[in-house]
Design an enzyme around this catalytic site. Structure first.
Site, short mmCIF file in Angstrom:
data_model
loop_
_atom_site.label_atom_id
_atom_site.label_comp_id
_atom_site.label_asym_id
_atom_site.label_seq_id
_atom_site.Cartn_x
_atom_site.Cartn_y
_atom_site.Cartn_z
N TYR A 300 7.75 -12.85 -5.78
CA TYR A 300 8.47 -13.60 -4.73
C TYR A 300 9.68 -12.80 -4.28
O TYR A 300 10.57 -12.48 -5.08
CB TYR A 300 8.91 -14.95 -5.30
CG TYR A 300 9.28 -15.99 -4.29
CD1 TYR A 300 8.42 -17.06 -4.02
CD2 TYR A 300 10.50 -15.97 -3.62
CE1 TYR A 300 8.77 -18.06 -3.12
CE2 TYR A 300 10.85 -16.96 -2.71
CZ TYR A 300 9.98 -18.01 -2.47
OH TYR A 300 10.33 -19.00 -1.58
N TYR A 358 6.98 -15.52 5.57
CA TYR A 358 7.63 -16.29 4.52
C TYR A 358 7.20 -17.74 4.64
O TYR A 358 7.65 -18.45 5.55
CB TYR A 358 9.15 -16.14 4.64
CG TYR A 358 9.94 -17.10 3.79
CD1 TYR A 358 9.98 -16.94 2.41
CD2 TYR A 358 10.65 -18.15 4.35
CE1 TYR A 358 10.69 -17.82 1.62
CE2 TYR A 358 11.38 -19.02 3.57
CZ TYR A 358 11.40 -18.86 2.21
OH TYR A 358 12.10 -19.73 1.43
#
Lengths: 405, 142
Positions: A300, A358
């Site tokens: 991430y 994202y």
């Protein structure tokens, strides 16, 4: 000790909308995007969306930052006849891959047969994450943070990054390498938002938004939706694709991390970390594997330094050696070598949050599935194990290992 | 990078809220007294103030007067006023409070150029009036 649910469930369907630059998804609504992602994921799995009977969310069922998913609304929208499992992890994007563990819990308890995990994000001006901490009304807890002008997540990560640089001599060049190495993975990805190669000049010229972090150290702001379908292994055999087997999954964290950068009370060495050590250790214990056994790592990357600190917390390198590890080229993907460079493990072969899109972590799960299916655009040769991590943030954070069937 | 003088954010744009657990801290600040929440039984400090001591479970709280000095644990250099986007050099700092081991505050630092702030720098409390009559502890380079 091996996880009792090891290899008992699998991700069998992945679906997404297009990815849009922040705000550009309008006039689509958030449920319209969510529905498209769910239907695409079901089509990929070879099931009807009306067979979905479980929802396993994260981020407190947040749809973006201010909206919420509601199982009843989604049922009404999609016409599912009944739902027998509806659950969410708390906190934020840290729980993303942990939601697959939540799905597994529902499946193993025989509450449900096909679960969907999804995120839809639409950053209209009033829903923008970049200012969400500053825009939120003062409360007794954030009154100890907000007045300092730490208003965006990037400000908060900068505080941790500065401490990491102080303790370990971490170089700005390492952050540049993280952005450039993952940018190099999007040139052949039609859906990626940023596809041009990133020059040194462009990186160093990127404005300092929160010194030591530049704009290009911050992830993209995008809109879109992603959904994945998890089911039991016996059902997975009847689905369209090779299952992405859920080999290990954990969420949580330890007290020293706690509310993390919403609090800034973390003692060393937890302060200059990603807060992932606890769940990293759990998935390694569940699986008997270690970082070096991974064929690809989907880490991430809301901010470039958090990739470096996760590499340390997962044990790709020792604590404090993330800068040297990254600068040795070990996170690069090289198609000519079958993926790996200099004995490393390719990181974010999809370009990640920094370069592709994202959607609060979901794109990392999708890439993990494609890698162990063997269908990724930037395929790591013979990929057997893929690590997927959730966003370093207030607890819980989470970790997932997918295995080739 | 050369930024120039670090300034605290203007107090008139800052608003806080309190609850019974946190209010003694802010009431002391109004009188320009820096305190931190200390367990009335085991003596451990915690900030922000919470109802129960995470070490021993006690609900007793003390609010000792602290020396008002602190050490910079980490910092960020910011260049836009978050309320209006105008150019504004401010430096959020995380500090370890002297006399209260384990207790930290987030604040702004002034009294030096932004590029001269360092981890380990000693600072002293500097009171900033904010909205609704409350007072915020910021810090100046010692």
């Amino acid at each position: 000790m091996a996880w009792s649910h090891q290899d008992k469930t699998a991700i069998v369907g992945i679906g997404a909308t297009d990815y849009y630059v922040r705000g550009k998804s309008w006039p689509r609504t958030i449920n319209d995007m969510a529905a498209e992602a769910i239907m695409n994921a079901c089509a990929d799995a070879g099931i009807s969306h009306k067979q979905i009977d479980g929802f396993a969310y994260y981020s407190t069922a947040g749809a973006g930052y201010l909206d919420k998913f509601d199982t009843a609304s989604l049922m009404e929208t999609l016409g599912m006849p009944h739902i027998s499992y509806s659950a969410t992890l708390t906190s934020g994007g840290g729980g993303c891959p942990g939601a697959i563990g939540l799905a597994t819990a529902g499946l193993m308890n025989e509450d449900c047969t096909y679960t969907v995990t999804l995120m839809a994000l639409q950053q209209l001006p009033q829903h923008r994450l970049g200012v969400v901490f500053g825009a939120s009304a003062p409360n007794p807890e954030n009154s100890f943070l907000q007045p300092s002008g730490l208003v965006g997540p990037g400000h908060l990560m900068s505080m941790l990054t500065r401490r990491h640089m102080h303790l370990y001599g971490t170089k700005p060049e390492a952050l540049k390498e993280i952005v450039q190495a993952t940018r190099a993975n999007t040139h052949n990805r039609p859906k990626a938002v940023r596809r041009n190669p990133l020059s040194d000049e462009e990186y160093w010229g990127s404005p300092m938004l929160a010194d030591p972090l530049r704009r290009l150290d911050f992830c993209l702001e995008t809109d879109g939706a992603v959904a994945v379908i998890t089911t039991t292994m016996d059902r997975a055999k009847d689905c369209r694709h090779k299952p992405a087997v859920v080999h290990a999954c954990a969420h949580g964290g330890q007290r020293e991390w706690g509310r993390a950068f919403a609090w800034m009370g973390m003692p060393d060495p937890h302060f200059a970390s990603s807060g992932h050590k606890f769940t990293a250790d759990r998935v390694w214990a569940q699986s008997g594997l270690k970082a070096q056994d991974m064929d690809v790592a989907l880490i991430y990357d809301h901010f470039s330094p958090m990739v470096l600190m996760q590499l340390e917390d997962y044990g790709f390198c020792e604590k404090g050696e993330g800068s040297d590890y990254v600068l040795s080229g070990k996170i690069r993907y090289d198609a000519a070598t079958g993926g790996k460079v200099n004995g490393g493990v390719p990181v974010n072969t999809h370009g990640g949050n920094l370069n592709e899109a994202y959607i609060i972590g979901m794109t990392h799960i999708v890439e993990g599935v494609e890698q162990v299916r063997g269908t990724a655009i930037n395929q790591v040769k013979d990929a057997e194990f893929a690590l997927v991590s959730g966003g370093p943030a207030s607890l819980p954070v989470s970790s997932l290992i997918l295995r080739r069937a | 990078m050369s930024y120039g003088p670090a300034r605290a954010l203007p107090g008139d744009q800052i608003k806080i809220t309190t609850n019974p657990d946190t209010e003694p801290f802010w009431e002391a600040a109004k009188e320009h007294k820096l305190t931190a929440c200390q367990c009335g039984d085991c003596g451990k400090f915690r900030m922000p103030p919470t109802p129960v001591c995470p070490e021993c479970g006690s609900r007793k709280k003390d609010w000792p007067a602290l020396p008002g000095t602190a050490t910079v644990f980490s910092y960020v250099v910011c260049n836009k006023n978050p309320k209006n986007g105008e150019d504004y050099i401010y430096v959020p700092i995380v500090v370890d409070l002297d006399g209260a081991p384990g207790a930290r505050l987030n604040a702004n630092v002034s009294g030096c150029n932004a590029e001269d702030v360092t981890i380990g720098m000693k600072v002293t409390v500097d009171w900033t009036p904010i909205q609704d009559g409350w007072v915020l502890p910021n810090f100046k380079k010692a």
